[in-house]
Design an enzyme around this catalytic site. Structure first.
Site, PDB file in Angstrom:
ATOM      1  N   ASP A   1       0.784  -1.228   0.000  1.00  0.00           N
ATOM      2  CA  ASP A   1       0.000   0.000   0.000  1.00  0.00           C
ATOM      3  C   ASP A   1       0.819   1.283   0.000  1.00  0.00           C
ATOM      4  OD1 ASP A   1      -2.160  -1.613  -0.012  1.00  0.00           O
ATOM      5  OD2 ASP A   1      -2.647  -1.390   2.094  1.00  0.00           O
ATOM      6  N   THR A   2       1.582   1.495  -1.043  1.00  0.00           N
ATOM      7  CA  THR A   2       2.185   2.798  -1.284  1.00  0.00           C
ATOM      8  C   THR A   2       1.054   3.807  -1.433  1.00  0.00           C
ATOM      9  OG1 THR A   2       4.041   1.802  -2.468  1.00  0.00           O
ATOM     10  CG2 THR A   2       3.589   4.121  -2.919  1.00  0.00           C
ATOM     11  N   VAL A   3       1.200   4.991  -0.844  1.00  0.00           N
ATOM     12  CA  VAL A   3       0.164   6.009  -0.980  1.00  0.00           C
ATOM     13  C   VAL A   3       0.615   7.073  -1.968  1.00  0.00           C
ATOM     14  CG1 VAL A   3      -0.715   5.599   1.342  1.00  0.00           C
ATOM     15  CG2 VAL A   3       0.982   7.402   0.983  1.00  0.00           C
TER      16      VAL A   3
END
Length: 388
Positions: free
Chosen positions: A202-204
């Site tokens: 979950d890179t934002v």
């Protein structure tokens, strides 16, 4: 498609990505709430007259502060049990870029990337030295501290969830290594031993267009779970984690892109820049579909991979109407798209005319195989001075 009509002279449009990976239904409410807060933070800045770069920084700071994201607070722990973060930001107007990799001891890595960008805009250093745009490790941390960004011990950035995930993954690794040693497995067979390590991808990311039609993009990540210390993912690499470029003579559309997923896959395909170039085509939806299929899933640079994991959010815009001058903007046509090969991807978006942000957890179609199939969605907004 998702549509909105403009009714006044102000327009802007932020889109946010809470990561391409797997988002459980049980935590859907939390994911969406984080997205809405980030959207509101960016829109508040834009309504106050801020430019895209400031708005995208504010949004990423909000996402990094959330314990539910794999960025900043709550990031995955590496093999040594430490937190090392990557982040980058790009300004579509100046085309300046700032990034940090394997950064420890700083609560908001995006603030360091942003400061690198702004310092580079000031010009050369003493004795004609070129200012850095990308720093890593202890050098990045020291630079941040000397530029007024406060330290934050890694233990304060860890959460109960990230610590328990680390302990669980460490046990799985120890068990797998014991099995491999006992059976003298070949190196190639190691991935099939024991239970796979659970890893948040979950890179934002965030992409924004402001009232003047400028675009900006940013991305932040804690990286893969149990990564080797010093590993730098796509979130810090130029053209891989994010891309932003205003329209100019050779480009009809301003574009902003942010990516998420397996960093090694995104680095080897330079996916952010590839998608930005692709959506200069007339049909953005079809162009993005082909880029994801041919430049990512089917990339010859990833031919040895069983599954290619990643996702993108894309924004493109152009001024429309008879008057194309920046002094008297008529309207802005904004197209926003997202696509992913992972099981799911959480996105949020909000226009100048929305009272609250919209959020959506996109999922692969039933029967589709993650890493081999893709989902693509999006919409169009016309924002500006004309009553439609």
């Amino acid at each position: 498609q998702l549509c909105a009509k403009g009714m006044d002279i102000n327009y802007f449009f932020p889109v946010f990505n809470l990561g391409a990976g797997y988002h459980s239904e049980s935590k859907a409410k939390e994911y969406k709430h984080v997205c809405k807060r980030a959207c509101q933070k960016a829109v508040d800045r834009l309504r106050a007259g801020a430019m895209a770069l400031e708005a995208v920084t504010a949004a990423l700071t909000e996402l990094e502060d959330s314990p539910f994201t794999n960025a900043g607070t709550g990031s995955n722990l590496n093999l040594s049990g430490d937190i090392e973060c990557d982040a980058s930001i790009m300004d579509g107007k100046s085309l300046e870029y700032g990034a940090v990799g394997a950064l420890s001891g700083i609560k908001n890595p995006v603030l360091v990337a942003r400061r690198l960008l702004s310092e580079a805009q000031k010009g050369k250093l003493s004795a004609g030295r070129i200012p850095p745009c990308f720093l890593v490790g202890t050098g990045a941390q020291q630079w941040a501290l000397t530029h007024g960004i406060p330290p934050c011990p890694s233990e304060k950035m860890a959460t109960k969830f990230s610590l328990s995930a680390y302990k669980r993954n460490k046990r799985k690794m120890e068990l797998a290594e014991k099995i491999e040693t006992e059976h003298h497995f070949l190196k190639r067979q190691r991935t099939s031993s024991g239970t796979p390590i659970s890893s948040s991808l979950d890179t934002v990311g965030a992409i924004v267009v402001d009232q003047e039609g400028n675009v900006a993009a940013a991305v932040s990540s804690g990286g893969l779970a149990m990564k080797h210390p010093g590993r730098v993912g796509q979130a810090a690499h130029y053209g891989c984690g994010c891309w932003a470029e205003n329209a100019h003579d050779a480009r009809t559309y301003a574009t902003a892109v942010s990516t998420s997923g397996c960093g090694e896959h995104l680095i080897r395909t330079m996916l952010a820049r590839e998608c930005s170039t692709a959506v200069q085509a007339e049909d953005a939806h079809q162009a993005l579909l082909e880029a994801m299929q041919n430049k990512f899933i089917g990339s010859r640079f990833l031919a040895s991979e069983d599954g290619v994991l990643g996702g993108v959010i894309v924004l493109r815009c152009c001024k429309c109407g008879d008057d194309q001058s920046s002094e008297n903007l008529q309207a802005l046509l904004v197209e926003f798209l997202w696509s992913h090969t992972t099981e799911s991807m959480c996105v949020g978006y909000m226009s100048a005319h929305d009272s609250k942000a919209k959020t959506h957890i996109s999922r692969l179609p039933p029967g589709a195989v993650a890493g081999q199939s893709l989902a693509i969605e999006g919409g169009v907004c016309r924002l500006g001075a004309t009553n439609d």
